[in-house]
Design an enzyme around this catalytic site. Structure first.
Site, PDB file in Angstrom:
ATOM      1  N   ARG A  65      53.203  48.955   1.758  1.00 17.85           N
ATOM      2  CA  ARG A  65      53.263  50.498   1.688  1.00 17.85           C
ATOM      3  C   ARG A  65      53.759  52.120   1.217  1.00 17.85           C
ATOM      4  O   ARG A  65      54.437  52.539   0.362  1.00 17.85           O
ATOM      5  CB  ARG A  65      52.192  51.304   2.366  1.00 17.85           C
ATOM      6  CG  ARG A  65      50.792  50.482   2.125  1.00 17.85           C
ATOM      7  CD  ARG A  65      50.039  51.092   3.694  1.00 17.85           C
ATOM      8  NE  ARG A  65      50.311  50.618   4.889  1.00 17.85           N
ATOM      9  CZ  ARG A  65      49.760  49.263   5.667  1.00 17.85           C
ATOM     10  NH1 ARG A  65      49.059  48.622   4.954  1.00 17.85           N
ATOM     11  NH2 ARG A  65      50.262  49.150   6.731  1.00 17.85           N
ATOM     12  N   GLU A 102      54.637  44.772  15.792  1.00 14.15           N
ATOM     13  CA  GLU A 102      53.567  45.731  16.823  1.00 14.15           C
ATOM     14  C   GLU A 102      52.269  44.247  16.914  1.00 14.15           C
ATOM     15  O   GLU A 102      51.843  43.593  17.530  1.00 14.15           O
ATOM     16  CB  GLU A 102      53.102  46.923  15.795  1.00 14.15           C
ATOM     17  CG  GLU A 102      51.565  47.541  17.260  1.00 14.15           C
ATOM     18  CD  GLU A 102      51.294  48.355  16.864  1.00 14.15           C
ATOM     19  OE1 GLU A 102      51.409  49.063  15.695  1.00 14.15           O
ATOM     20  OE2 GLU A 102      50.394  48.626  17.546  1.00 14.15           O
TER      21      GLU A 102
END
Ligand code: AMP
Length: 177
Positions: A65, A102
């Protein structure tokens, strides 16, 4: 556009997807923002304005992205763009940095020889979470001979410690949640 207006705009165009890609992760989906031409343009302009005039010679976009945002910033400012890619995608000799996400683990790469050598590099991604991805990118920029001019993200997940991890590099985030 003011910083407050930019934050409001971002908040209105980000979707929350619970339990993606793993249970317990609240995924922040920027595709509604990318799909709205007027909003995307304003966000790209706000990311550039957030650099407060700090000069950069090249924009490094983090797969995938970050590519969208970095390409637009490069076009708008007339500088070049460097893709920071996931492992195994670059065709020439590459530098690699591995890090913890994460969710999971990853390796990022840049070409060993490229436009970052001797350049001021703006590092761009969509979301800052734990900061591991950007930290690995900063290491790649330095190893490629570049100098980090700034870090720009659309969204910062402020509870995950990314900003502190990246200090003393300042993070310019349009929205912190
Ligand atoms: P981190 O390395 O933890 O800062 O993670 C940042 C990278 O993972 C960015 O490239 C983000 O696109 C992606 N990411 C991490 N957490 C999320 C999340 N909750 N929602 C959307 N993207 C995320």
């Amino acid at each position: 556009m003011s910083a407050a207006d930019a934050a409001t705009l971002v908040a209105a165009h980000i979707g929350d997807v619970p339990d993606f890609p793993l249970p317990g992760i609240l995924f922040k989906d920027l595709t509604p923002l990318f799909a709205d031409g007027a909003a995307l343009r304003q966000v790209v302009d706000a990311l550039i304005a957030g650099q407060d005039g700090a000069g950069f010679d090249v924009v490094a976009g983090i797969e995938a992205r970050g590519f969208v945002l970095a390409g637009a910033i490069a076009y708008a400012t007339g500088v070049g763009m460097v893709p920071v890619r996931k492992a195994g995608k670059l065709p020439r000799e590459a530098l690699a940095e591995s890090y913890a996400l994460e969710y999971g683990e990853a390796t990022l790469e840049v070409h060993a020889e490229g436009p970052m050598a001797g350049a001021r590099v703006l590092v761009v991604d969509d979301v800052l979470a734990t900061g591991g991805t950007v930290a690995a990118t900063l290491r790649l920029v330095e190893r490629a001979g570049g100098q980090v001019s700034g870090i720009a993200v659309v969204l910062e997940l402020a509870g995950l410690g990314g900003r502190a991890r990246l200090a003393p590099w300042p993070v310019a985030a349009l929205l912190r949640v």
